[in-house]
Design an enzyme around this catalytic site. Structure first.
Site, PDB file in Angstrom:
ATOM      1  N   SER A 200       1.063  -0.919  -0.541  1.00 48.85           N
ATOM      2  CA  SER A 200      -0.321  -0.110   0.401  1.00 48.85           C
ATOM      3  C   SER A 200       0.768   1.346   0.141  1.00 48.85           C
ATOM      4  O   SER A 200       1.604   1.154  -0.596  1.00 48.85           O
ATOM      5  CB  SER A 200      -1.093   0.156   1.197  1.00 48.85           C
ATOM      6  OG  SER A 200      -2.170   0.592   0.869  1.00 48.85           O
TER       7      SER A 200
ATOM      8  N   HIS B  79      -7.179  -6.099  -0.310  1.00 48.88           N
ATOM      9  CA  HIS B  79      -6.018  -5.310  -0.066  1.00 48.88           C
ATOM     10  C   HIS B  79      -5.335  -5.285   1.065  1.00 48.88           C
ATOM     11  O   HIS B  79      -3.233  -5.241   0.632  1.00 48.88           O
ATOM     12  CB  HIS B  79      -6.753  -4.204   0.639  1.00 48.88           C
ATOM     13  CG  HIS B  79      -5.668  -2.910   0.392  1.00 48.88           C
ATOM     14  ND1 HIS B  79      -4.602  -1.931  -0.777  1.00 48.88           N
ATOM     15  CD2 HIS B  79      -4.947  -1.740   1.714  1.00 48.88           C
ATOM     16  CE1 HIS B  79      -4.025  -1.718  -0.254  1.00 48.88           C
ATOM     17  NE2 HIS B  79      -3.838  -1.028   0.721  1.00 48.88           N
TER      18      HIS B  79
END
Length: 269
Positions: free
Chosen positions: A97, A249
């Site tokens: 991320s 994610h």
């Protein structure tokens, strides 16, 4: 867990080293996270590699300074200096991320330090915060607004958003992602990060990064959608994109074995 003073700020990190001859992997976590997000991947990696996992300031156990400038350029410089202080000459960067964007900043700033890059659902193409919000960070007690917003969202809500398989979410996981936010200083530091964070690297910047890059993406990522991964794949000239089905994610938590398999092919021992 170790700690070191780097550029005036106390940085906590985990180091797993059994030999001077193993490739070095540097793990960088995402926004509002810490080395905790790699807890399922590190046990697999440390058998084959030297692993350095860093709590990026102001997250995890690293210092939550109210004097530090929390720009990506500055955070990247802290990581570079820490790697150098540990006398690692060449490393592979692994970023999840926001940590992926920090990896790209490092590759731009210190090209010869980086061998390869692994981007796990990396952030990309984000602009700087709106000017009105940046100005608001100078208001007294703005950090209380930041705190209230995060508390309203709640850690469990955030985990439901980043994990495809919700059965993975247990109390240990909730506690691990909650712990860094029990220190109120993080909200003052986050206020400074809103103020200081520049935009992500532009396509023109990305075109100049010639390192081999492995992109690993969850196909059900709702935070940084696969379309971002596909665009990064286009803009990074020496990149490979791998997607994982039924995965959100938080790929290091959800699919540590698959991530390890692809890293071990990309960075042979």
């Amino acid at each position: 867990m170790h700690a070191s003073k780097v550029r005036g700020i106390q940085v906590h990190y985990e180091l797993y080293k059994t030999s001077n001859h193993k490739p070095v992997l540097v793990l960088l976590h995402g926004f509002l996270s810490s080395t905790f997000s790699y807890r399922r991947l590190i046990p697999l990696l440390q058998k084959e590699y030297t692993v350095l996992s860093i709590d990026l300031p102001p997250f995890g156990k690293s210092e939550k300074s109210t004097r530090f400038t929390y720009s990506y350029k500055n955070i990247a410089s802290v990581v570079i200096d820490l790697i150098s202080s540990l006398q690692f000459k060449k490393v592979t960067l692994v970023g999840h991320s926001m940590g992926g964007q920090i990896c790209l900043y490092i590759a731009k700033q210190k090209t010869d330090l980086v061998d390869k890059i692994v981007l796990l659902c990396s952030s990309g193409y984000l602009k700087r915060m709106p000017r009105s919000l940046i100005y608001s960070t100078y208001l007294p007690y703005f950090h209380y607004i930041v705190k209230r917003k995060l508390e309203r969202q709640g850690v469990k809500h955030n985990l439901l958003n980043v994990v495809f398989n919700h059965s993975l979410i247990d109390q240990d996981m909730i506690n691990g992602y909650t712990e860094p936010f029990l220190d109120n200083r993080i909200f003052m530091a986050l206020t400074r990060m809103i103020r200081h964070r520049e935009g992500d690297l532009t396509p023109q910047d990305l075109h100049t990064i010639e390192h081999p890059v492995l992109l690993i993406w969850g196909e059900q990522d709702r935070v940084v959608p696969l379309s971002v991964g596909k665009q990064l794949h286009k803009d990074l000239p020496n990149s490979t994109l791998i997607t994982i089905k039924n995965t959100g994610h938080l790929v290091p938590e959800e699919r540590p074995e698959i991530v390890f398999k692809h890293i071990s092919h990309f960075v042979p021992v």
